[in-house]
Design an enzyme around this catalytic site. Structure first.
Site, PDB file in Angstrom:
ATOM      1  N   PRO A 282       0.827  -1.204   0.000  1.00 19.19           N
ATOM      2  CA  PRO A 282       0.000   0.000   0.000  1.00 19.19           C
ATOM      3  C   PRO A 282       0.864   1.258   0.000  1.00 19.19           C
ATOM      4  O   PRO A 282       1.859   1.339   0.710  1.00 19.19           O
ATOM      5  CB  PRO A 282      -0.783  -0.117   1.310  1.00 19.19           C
ATOM      6  CG  PRO A 282      -0.751  -1.566   1.648  1.00 19.19           C
ATOM      7  CD  PRO A 282       0.559  -2.073   1.152  1.00 19.19           C
ATOM      8  N   GLU A 283       0.479   2.229  -0.829  1.00 16.07           N
ATOM      9  CA  GLU A 283       1.193   3.497  -0.914  1.00 16.07           C
ATOM     10  C   GLU A 283       0.258   4.609  -0.449  1.00 16.07           C
ATOM     11  O   GLU A 283      -0.801   4.334   0.120  1.00 16.07           O
ATOM     12  CB  GLU A 283       1.686   3.714  -2.350  1.00 16.07           C
ATOM     13  CG  GLU A 283       2.589   2.581  -2.841  1.00 16.07           C
ATOM     14  CD  GLU A 283       3.032   2.744  -4.278  1.00 16.07           C
ATOM     15  OE1 GLU A 283       3.200   3.895  -4.741  1.00 16.07           O
ATOM     16  OE2 GLU A 283       3.222   1.712  -4.968  1.00 16.07           O
TER      17      GLU A 283
ATOM     18  N   LYS B  20       2.939   6.526   4.228  1.00 14.61           N
ATOM     19  CA  LYS B  20       2.265   5.239   4.098  1.00 14.61           C
ATOM     20  C   LYS B  20       1.751   4.724   5.442  1.00 14.61           C
ATOM     21  O   LYS B  20       1.354   3.562   5.555  1.00 14.61           O
ATOM     22  CB  LYS B  20       3.227   4.204   3.500  1.00 14.61           C
ATOM     23  CG  LYS B  20       3.759   4.557   2.119  1.00 14.61           C
ATOM     24  CD  LYS B  20       4.743   3.502   1.639  1.00 14.61           C
ATOM     25  CE  LYS B  20       5.386   3.888   0.316  1.00 14.61           C
ATOM     26  NZ  LYS B  20       6.362   2.862  -0.147  1.00 14.61           N
TER      27      LYS B  20
ATOM     28  N   ARG C 198       2.927  -9.586   8.330  1.00 14.37           N
ATOM     29  CA  ARG C 198       4.158 -10.340   8.540  1.00 14.37           C
ATOM     30  C   ARG C 198       5.350  -9.398   8.611  1.00 14.37           C
ATOM     31  O   ARG C 198       6.283  -9.626   9.365  1.00 14.37           O
ATOM     32  CB  ARG C 198       4.347 -11.358   7.407  1.00 14.37           C
ATOM     33  CG  ARG C 198       3.284 -12.453   7.391  1.00 14.37           C
ATOM     34  CD  ARG C 198       3.314 -13.256   8.675  1.00 14.37           C
ATOM     35  NE  ARG C 198       2.257 -14.271   8.731  1.00 14.37           N
ATOM     36  CZ  ARG C 198       2.036 -15.062   9.759  1.00 14.37           C
ATOM     37  NH1 ARG C 198       2.798 -14.943  10.837  1.00 14.37           N
ATOM     38  NH2 ARG C 198       1.068 -15.948   9.751  1.00 14.37           N
TER      39      ARG C 198
ATOM     40  N   ARG D 249      13.877  -3.390  -7.531  1.00 14.87           N
ATOM     41  CA  ARG D 249      12.458  -3.081  -7.705  1.00 14.87           C
ATOM     42  C   ARG D 249      12.085  -3.130  -9.181  1.00 14.87           C
ATOM     43  O   ARG D 249      12.806  -2.596 -10.030  1.00 14.87           O
ATOM     44  CB  ARG D 249      12.137  -1.688  -7.147  1.00 14.87           C
ATOM     45  CG  ARG D 249      12.507  -1.498  -5.689  1.00 14.87           C
ATOM     46  CD  ARG D 249      11.719  -2.391  -4.751  1.00 14.87           C
ATOM     47  NE  ARG D 249      10.313  -2.056  -4.729  1.00 14.87           N
ATOM     48  CZ  ARG D 249       9.780  -1.124  -3.931  1.00 14.87           C
ATOM     49  NH1 ARG D 249      10.559  -0.453  -3.090  1.00 14.87           N
ATOM     50  NH2 ARG D 249       8.503  -0.885  -3.958  1.00 14.87           N
TER      51      ARG D 249
END
Length: 269
Positions: free
Chosen positions: A2-3, A58, A110, A259
């Site tokens: 999530p951003e 975030k 996690r 990335r």
């Protein structure tokens, strides 16, 4: 992961559903997802009213009636769901906050966490973050001053949370496409016009993504049709080998700093 748009969407939906509500019960299934003894966590948080939920980068900050703050970072694979036991997803729940018959489920924590802090501690934890891209004081001049001191790949800089808070892999790709700049380019090679356009594209893409509920397609509640709808509007992200909707070239994926990086070799120069 999530951003900013995903977390902003969560913030809006959470304030609508649990803002002003009292936490009636807490279930901690994974102690590593919190930062203190579970019994102390429960004792401090249970029966507290949620005053408001705010966002920084975030992160989400749940402000409790007793002045304490629950600081949430979902990290990779994290999500939330709000509803009844019958409605919850068939996934492992790390933490559950109950509001009567309705529950807020924290899923996939996690790597993520839900930590309890004092306001001062929470401020310290977030002190390293750069400016909010939609804040009024994040002006074009401010952006140009900040990027003037940066070097290296554009992609890497956009992902740097100390440079700008909240931009990650998806939106760095979409911002660069909108600006017509390859994310693999070096910042030193960007013209003044490129930098101005980049600033404008950051504002536009982030606002559009929030409007359409972000790109992560996990519904927040049963019947949620907004969350994740931006995914289908992505021009390059996660579209390796597909046709560019603007020019019909093939979308390329390269790896930068471990990335995945997506771009159109024709629309972006």
């Amino acid at each position: 992961m999530p951003e900013l748009p995903e977390m902003e969407n969560y913030k809006i939906l959470l304030n609508q559903r649990i803002g002003g509500q009292t936490i009636t019960n807490i279930q901690v299934n994974r102690e590593k997802s919190i930062n203190i003894n579970p019994e102390l966590f429960k004792k401090t948080v249970e029966h507290q009213r949620i005053m408001t939920i705010k966002r920084r980068g975030k992160h989400l900050l749940f402000h409790l009636q007793n002045g304490q703050i629950l600081l949430l970072h979902l990290m990779l694979g994290g999500s939330m769901f709000y509803g009844t036991e019958a409605d919850k997803p068939k996934r492992t729940i790390q933490v559950r906050l109950s509001f009567g018959e309705q529950h807020l489920y924290f899923i996939g924590l996690r790597l993520g966490y839900l930590h309890l802090y004092s306001p001062k501690e929470a401020e310290q934890k977030l002190a390293h973050l750069g400016p909010e891209p939609l804040a009024d004081d994040f002006t074009q001049q401010h952006f140009l001053q900040r990027i003037a001191g940066k070097h290296g790949r554009l992609k890497t800089t956009l992902l740097d949370q100390e440079f700008i808070a909240g931009i990650g892999n998806c939106y760095s790709a979409e911002i660069c496409f909108h600006a017509g700049i390859k994310p693999i380019n070096d910042i030193d090679d960007l013209s003044e016009n490129d930098r101005v356009q980049l600033y404008k594209s950051i504002k536009i893409i982030i606002q559009e993504a929030i409007k359409h509920g972000g790109y992560m397609e996990n519904p927040f509640f049963t019947g949620d049709t907004l969350t994740g709808s931006f995914y289908h509007q992505c021009q390059v992200y996660d579209r390796e080998g597909e046709t560019c909707r603007r020019c019909s070239a093939t979308i390329i994926m390269e790896t930068i700093s471990s990335r995945k990086t997506f771009y159109c070799p024709n629309c972006q120069v």
